[in-house]
Every structure is written in structure tokens, then in C-alpha cells.
Design a protein around this motif. Sequence first.
Motif, PDB file in Angstrom:
ATOM      1  N   GLU A 100       0.866  -1.207   0.269  1.00  0.00           N
ATOM      2  CA  GLU A 100       0.208  -0.067   0.089  1.00  0.00           C
ATOM      3  C   GLU A 100       0.859   1.097   0.002  1.00  0.00           C
ATOM      4  N   LEU A 108      -3.116   4.567  -4.146  1.00  0.00           N
ATOM      5  CA  LEU A 108      -4.056   5.473  -3.826  1.00  0.00           C
ATOM      6  C   LEU A 108      -5.381   5.141  -4.405  1.00  0.00           C
ATOM      7  N   PRO A 109      -6.312   5.630  -3.416  1.00  0.00           N
ATOM      8  CA  PRO A 109      -7.806   5.072  -3.611  1.00  0.00           C
ATOM      9  C   PRO A 109      -8.627   5.796  -4.738  1.00  0.00           C
ATOM     10  N   SER A 154     -12.064   2.920   6.553  1.00  0.00           N
ATOM     11  CA  SER A 154     -12.429   3.557   5.476  1.00  0.00           C
ATOM     12  C   SER A 154     -12.909   2.703   4.467  1.00  0.00           C
ATOM     13  N   TYR A 196     -10.899   0.879   2.549  1.00  0.00           N
ATOM     14  CA  TYR A 196      -9.822   0.939   1.258  1.00  0.00           C
ATOM     15  C   TYR A 196      -8.452   0.429   1.687  1.00  0.00           C
ATOM     16  N   TYR A 197      -8.346   0.483   2.858  1.00  0.00           N
ATOM     17  CA  TYR A 197      -6.826   0.151   3.176  1.00  0.00           C
ATOM     18  C   TYR A 197      -7.053  -1.135   4.241  1.00  0.00           C
ATOM     19  N   ARG A 203       1.740  10.102   2.507  1.00  0.00           N
ATOM     20  CA  ARG A 203       0.606   9.355   2.155  1.00  0.00           C
ATOM     21  C   ARG A 203      -0.527   9.490   3.018  1.00  0.00           C
ATOM     22  N   GLN A 204      -0.507   9.781   4.236  1.00  0.00           N
ATOM     23  CA  GLN A 204      -1.647  10.235   4.972  1.00  0.00           C
ATOM     24  C   GLN A 204      -2.265  11.432   4.392  1.00  0.00           C
ATOM     25  N   ARG A 252      -4.521  10.452   1.426  1.00  0.00           N
ATOM     26  CA  ARG A 252      -5.436   9.841   1.898  1.00  0.00           C
ATOM     27  C   ARG A 252      -6.603  10.431   2.435  1.00  0.00           C
ATOM     28  N   GLU A 253      -6.105  11.485   3.131  1.00  0.00           N
ATOM     29  CA  GLU A 253      -7.467  12.370   3.887  1.00  0.00           C
ATOM     30  C   GLU A 253      -7.874  13.113   2.579  1.00  0.00           C
TER      31      GLU A 253
END
Length: 367
Positions: free
Chosen positions: A104, A108-109, A129, A131-132, A228-229, A232-233
Motif C-alpha cells: 500500500e 492511492l484510492p 475507510s 480502502y486500506y 501518504r496520509q 489519503r485524507e
Amino acid sequence: MSMSRRSLLVAVGAATPLLLAEPSSAQSPPDLSTPEGWLSWLPANRDRVGIALDDGRGAQLAHAASAPMPLASAVKVLHLAAYAEAVVGGRLDPAEQVRVGDWERYYLPTDGGAHKLSLEHLGVPADESGYYAADPDQRVALREMVAMMITYSDSAVPDLLRDRLGTREVLAAGRSRGWARPDVRSLCAEYLFLALPETAPPPGMPTEARRSWGFAVERRYRDDPALRQRVRERLLTRPLPPWQQQTAWASATAAGAPRELAAVHRALAGGTDPVSALAREHLEAPTAGHLPPGVDGIGFKGGSLPGVLACGLSVRRTDGAIGSGGLVLHDPASGPRELRSADPALPLLLALRDAAWRDRLAAALGR
């Protein structure tokens, strides 16, 4: 070669998820999930499509077959070939247990739920979420990750493979199978350019420089948990850019010609070596339970982006003849729903099966 429409759509849909969320539209889209839909759409849209077809028995069809167009996830056949070469050569162990968190680091979602489906298929619980992975320390076999790259079109796997093997290995896998100059990029970085515009290269940057820029951005994303966070947000709380901006972005992603795409699939389908056999195991798995009489295997890898559809495939017949094809559709003016249900494998499969339908396809293309 007859295949039920349901089984065909299930197989193609599993391998070519729309990569980006689409807004709603009131416009009625053309029905490119049916044979007649393709034949009625093509005459007015010939300049948007490239096709290369060889039925393995002397019949061929080419339309803009050498014109480079965006390939979306169809390019992942190159990563599969490089993986197979590395496994056979002893450089990768397909049974290696890979930490999901390391997988991961390239994710990216923005993949229409492909990674989410991959986690579900592998029995990896997701976090809140959806997704992860809930536990990034959980491990899965490398061969299973590669299967997810083909079956659900997970887009983090090819970057992980390319990063581990080296870009030269992926390029060489294409060149040795008829793709002279493959356009191999970081998929992670290309998605970042859309989702996080401040990471994108300056407009008009040459392709080679854009690739290098992308590899540097990918390394930063891979090694920086805070970045990455942040991504994600943003992706889980904000909409993607407007549709026209998405199609413009997709037009600048990795490209290739239908003839080159078909060549790689033909080489893997016809190869008697262990590398080809291993690649076929993955490419043919989605249709393995739906083969018509006279066919030993149907292998394909498709892809989609806003305004882009692509598919490369092969048909191995029991008499030894191998049909192959590549189709790329690039229509940046398309609406958000126009290509949603389109089946890019359908015209290729029908043309390989039915000479009369192939003639109708040629006529629709003005050949």
C-alpha cells in the motif's frame, strides 16, 4: 467461439474497472456492451479507435494500429511479463510473503475499488475507510498480489514490481515481445498528478522527463508516511477534479499502439517457454471457467481511464492457431457515462470468432 454475454462481461469487468469516480450525467450513452452498439458507434468515431487483429489463420485487420494512444491498465501486461521472467530466472519468489503495508505504499484510492476488491478476495480485513488494510503487517503471497493486478487491476502491484525489478526489466520484457519502446511509468505518480496537482510536472514537459519526474514523486510517496496520509485524507474527503480535467489528465498518461499491445499478448500466448506459461496462468484465469469448444485459453488485460478504454487479448485454439488483438479507444470529449458499460474485448473476440462479423467491423471502420 461462443461465450455467454454474462460470462464475458463478468470477466472483462473484473479486469477493467473504471479507475476514477465519475459524476452523474443525464445523457444517454452509446451501448458499447453489445455487438450492434459497437457497429453503430464506430462509423462516426473511427478517429477515436485503433485496432490490430490477427486471427492466426491468415486474416488480419488493422485500423490506426500503429498510432500511440493512452493504454490505462492494459500496460500491466508488461509488468506481468517482467514478473514471470524474474520468477523463472530465480530473482523473485512467487511464494514470498509480502507485507500489505509495503504493497500500500504505492496505493492511492483512485482505482474504482480495485484494491478494495483485492483485499476482500485475499481475506484481508479493511480499516474503517474500507480502502486500506486494517493491519498493515498482515502478509500475502507475491503470486496472489500479481493475480490481483490482472483480475481486479490493482494498480499498486505493478509499481511495486517495477520498483523492485527495475524499469529496464519491464522495458526489456516488452521489447523482446514486439513492443519496441514501451511507455513504462509510475502509475502511482500519474494518479498523484491528478489528485495532488502540486506534485505534477510543468505543462508540456517531454515524455521522458515526465517519466523521470514521476519516478522521483513515487519514491517520495513510497518513503514518506506523512505524504501518504495527506493524500489519503484528501481523496477520502474531497471530490476529484471536474470530468474535463480528468479526461485531459488521462490523455497525457502512458501510451502505446494497438499493434504493440497485440504483439505482447500474441508472444505470451504462443510461447512454449516457462515464462510465457506462467504469464498465461494469470492472463487466462478470469475466463478459465467459460471457454467455448475448440479453445484452450483466452487471455486478456484491459484498462480504463476517463475517456480511455484499452484491451489486449489472445485466443489459444485447440488446433494450435493463436488469435490476438489490441484495441484502444481514446475519446477525451466523451461524457462521464458514455464508456461506463463499454466492453473493449467484445469486438476483438467476435472478430476472431466470426469472419462475417469481422467483415462488418472492417466496414464500420471504413476498411
